[in-house]
Design a protein around this motif. Sequence first.
Motif, PDB file in Angstrom:
ATOM      1  N   VAL A 220      -6.411  12.029  -7.555  1.00 43.33           N
ATOM      2  CA  VAL A 220      -5.767  11.697  -6.284  1.00 43.33           C
ATOM      3  C   VAL A 220      -6.828  11.085  -5.386  1.00 43.33           C
ATOM      4  O   VAL A 220      -7.827  11.727  -5.068  1.00 43.33           O
ATOM      5  CB  VAL A 220      -5.146  12.936  -5.616  1.00 43.33           C
ATOM      6  N   ILE A 221      -6.620   9.825  -4.999  1.00 41.95           N
ATOM      7  CA  ILE A 221      -7.608   9.078  -4.219  1.00 41.95           C
ATOM      8  C   ILE A 221      -7.122   8.925  -2.787  1.00 41.95           C
ATOM      9  O   ILE A 221      -5.997   8.462  -2.570  1.00 41.95           O
ATOM     10  CB  ILE A 221      -7.844   7.693  -4.842  1.00 41.95           C
ATOM     11  N   PRO A 222      -7.927   9.279  -1.788  1.00 43.20           N
ATOM     12  CA  PRO A 222      -7.521   9.076  -0.394  1.00 43.20           C
ATOM     13  C   PRO A 222      -7.298   7.597  -0.097  1.00 43.20           C
ATOM     14  O   PRO A 222      -7.959   6.726  -0.676  1.00 43.20           O
ATOM     15  CB  PRO A 222      -8.722   9.617   0.403  1.00 43.20           C
ATOM     16  N   VAL A 223      -6.364   7.327   0.783  1.00 42.23           N
ATOM     17  CA  VAL A 223      -6.057   5.963   1.192  1.00 42.23           C
ATOM     18  C   VAL A 223      -6.275   5.869   2.704  1.00 42.23           C
ATOM     19  O   VAL A 223      -5.653   6.604   3.467  1.00 42.23           O
ATOM     20  CB  VAL A 223      -4.601   5.587   0.842  1.00 42.23           C
ATOM     21  N   ASP A 224      -7.169   4.962   3.123  1.00 39.91           N
ATOM     22  CA  ASP A 224      -7.435   4.849   4.557  1.00 39.91           C
ATOM     23  C   ASP A 224      -6.494   3.840   5.198  1.00 39.91           C
ATOM     24  O   ASP A 224      -5.594   3.295   4.558  1.00 39.91           O
ATOM     25  CB  ASP A 224      -8.909   4.502   4.804  1.00 39.91           C
ATOM     26  N   GLN A 225      -6.695   3.579   6.488  1.00 38.62           N
ATOM     27  CA  GLN A 225      -5.787   2.715   7.235  1.00 38.62           C
ATOM     28  C   GLN A 225      -5.823   1.270   6.748  1.00 38.62           C
ATOM     29  O   GLN A 225      -4.806   0.573   6.775  1.00 38.62           O
ATOM     30  CB  GLN A 225      -6.122   2.779   8.729  1.00 38.62           C
ATOM     31  N   GLU A 226      -6.972   0.794   6.301  1.00 42.04           N
ATOM     32  CA  GLU A 226      -7.056  -0.581   5.810  1.00 42.04           C
ATOM     33  C   GLU A 226      -6.209  -0.763   4.555  1.00 42.04           C
ATOM     34  O   GLU A 226      -5.446  -1.732   4.447  1.00 42.04           O
ATOM     35  CB  GLU A 226      -8.508  -0.962   5.512  1.00 42.04           C
ATOM     36  N   VAL A 227      -6.353   0.151   3.613  1.00 39.50           N
ATOM     37  CA  VAL A 227      -5.575   0.054   2.383  1.00 39.50           C
ATOM     38  C   VAL A 227      -4.092   0.217   2.689  1.00 39.50           C
ATOM     39  O   VAL A 227      -3.242  -0.510   2.160  1.00 39.50           O
ATOM     40  CB  VAL A 227      -6.035   1.103   1.347  1.00 39.50           C
ATOM     41  N   THR A 228      -3.778   1.167   3.563  1.00 39.42           N
ATOM     42  CA  THR A 228      -2.383   1.376   3.948  1.00 39.42           C
ATOM     43  C   THR A 228      -1.792   0.099   4.520  1.00 39.42           C
ATOM     44  O   THR A 228      -0.683  -0.312   4.152  1.00 39.42           O
ATOM     45  CB  THR A 228      -2.271   2.506   4.983  1.00 39.42           C
ATOM     46  N   ARG A 229      -2.512  -0.547   5.413  1.00 37.61           N
ATOM     47  CA  ARG A 229      -1.994  -1.744   6.070  1.00 37.61           C
ATOM     48  C   ARG A 229      -1.730  -2.871   5.074  1.00 37.61           C
ATOM     49  O   ARG A 229      -0.655  -3.482   5.081  1.00 37.61           O
ATOM     50  CB  ARG A 229      -2.970  -2.223   7.142  1.00 37.61           C
ATOM     51  N   VAL A 230      -2.692  -3.158   4.187  1.00 33.51           N
ATOM     52  CA  VAL A 230      -2.494  -4.278   3.260  1.00 33.51           C
ATOM     53  C   VAL A 230      -1.399  -3.962   2.245  1.00 33.51           C
ATOM     54  O   VAL A 230      -0.657  -4.863   1.822  1.00 33.51           O
ATOM     55  CB  VAL A 230      -3.805  -4.671   2.539  1.00 33.51           C
ATOM     56  N   LEU A 231      -1.274  -2.690   1.855  1.00 29.98           N
ATOM     57  CA  LEU A 231      -0.216  -2.332   0.916  1.00 29.98           C
ATOM     58  C   LEU A 231       1.156  -2.454   1.565  1.00 29.98           C
ATOM     59  O   LEU A 231       2.107  -2.952   0.943  1.00 29.98           O
ATOM     60  CB  LEU A 231      -0.430  -0.908   0.394  1.00 29.98           C
ATOM     61  N   LEU A 232       1.274  -2.035   2.820  1.00 27.08           N
ATOM     62  CA  LEU A 232       2.568  -2.133   3.491  1.00 27.08           C
ATOM     63  C   LEU A 232       2.915  -3.582   3.827  1.00 27.08           C
ATOM     64  O   LEU A 232       4.087  -3.962   3.811  1.00 27.08           O
ATOM     65  CB  LEU A 232       2.571  -1.270   4.758  1.00 27.08           C
ATOM     66  N   GLU A 233       1.912  -4.386   4.119  1.00 27.66           N
ATOM     67  CA  GLU A 233       2.163  -5.812   4.326  1.00 27.66           C
ATOM     68  C   GLU A 233       2.689  -6.443   3.040  1.00 27.66           C
ATOM     69  O   GLU A 233       3.555  -7.324   3.072  1.00 27.66           O
ATOM     70  CB  GLU A 233       0.879  -6.520   4.775  1.00 27.66           C
ATOM     71  N   TRP A 234       2.174  -6.003   1.916  1.00 24.47           N
ATOM     72  CA  TRP A 234       2.663  -6.479   0.627  1.00 24.47           C
ATOM     73  C   TRP A 234       4.067  -5.952   0.351  1.00 24.47           C
ATOM     74  O   TRP A 234       4.968  -6.711  -0.033  1.00 24.47           O
ATOM     75  CB  TRP A 234       1.701  -6.084  -0.487  1.00 24.47           C
ATOM     76  N   LEU A 235       4.290  -4.661   0.568  1.00 28.57           N
ATOM     77  CA  LEU A 235       5.590  -4.074   0.278  1.00 28.57           C
ATOM     78  C   LEU A 235       6.696  -4.663   1.152  1.00 28.57           C
ATOM     79  O   LEU A 235       7.865  -4.683   0.750  1.00 28.57           O
ATOM     80  CB  LEU A 235       5.529  -2.555   0.454  1.00 28.57           C
TER      81      LEU A 235
END
Length: 347
Positions: A220-235
């Motif tokens: 289980v890898i922590p996800v910070d705000q940067e990763v969250t933002r780019v993933l949600l922009e993709w989704l």
Amino acid sequence: MATEPGVEDGTTIDDPIAYFLEEQRYHGKSERTIDAYERVLRQFEAFVRAEGATPADATRRECMAWVHSLRGRRESSTIASYASYVHRFYEYMTRVEAFDGNPMALVMEEMGESIDTNPTRREISIPEMRNFVDEITHPLERAVVVTLLKTGVRVGELCNLDLRDLHVDTDAFGLDQEWAPRVALESRPQSLYVDSEPACGDVYNGEKRYASNKRKRETVIPVDQEVTRVLLEWLAIRPDTVSPAEPLFVDTGGDWGHRLEPSDVRYIVERHAREQGWYRTGGGASENVTPHYFRHFFTTHLRDRTGDRGVVKYLRGDVASDIIDTYTHDWGGQVRTVYESNIYSIC
């Protein structure tokens, strides 16, 4: 060499290379490995045919001439790797009695090249990598690169991610989309789950997979705000998926809606690395930036910042079971705290 190769039961093999590749697939080799074998073996085949021979009846002379043809166009370690692929091909075909002998065996002994198993890689600073990421504007490509850079996952592991493997706060970014994360993530928000089970050729979560995860145990890898933002922009623009497994990353081109494969990811990274001057045809691991380089970048910079090799090994998924148990039990404490306090900003 045998001009009409066959196996122990007398079956004729029309295409020895295709036969070898299929055998390797049965033995569980990853698609990435098989692709590498095929690329090199087909190049070798074209060369020996131009010399008036075939892989089945090539001699030491054709093999040595092929190696010589690579010098000046490839790095020494790359030549050694290519030669080892051909050597393994002949060694296997000889063992199954399809060929009479291995003409590469003596060539390998005579070669001066050696495989660099721990190459000195290109040094890229965090500001330089940040500038690299800034040039990537497509949401899918940006999400792929940032995820690789900030989680250290392997390219096959990235491709095998399903939507259920992600648990992030969509409300914070105004995304009108919900999904149920897997049970293992219910009490672990802002995290990504990388399983150890997916294997090339197996059906996992209702879909046949074309890449293998190489972790000995789930992570289980922590996800910070940067990763969250780019993933949600993709989704926010992600196409409807063909697979009921709901892949996290899918193609937006010719294979619209299908799960990304490792070759797709390598193409994305290579294209942007070439534009940056970080990739050259014929360049080796010491020069070219590839998806695996991002894993090296993650390991180097996070280890230097934390001084905690245990946490980094846990995140990479390549530690012994007793160590991984220690960090699994204290995931919400030590792992997340160390990660969030030290992970670099990349976009």
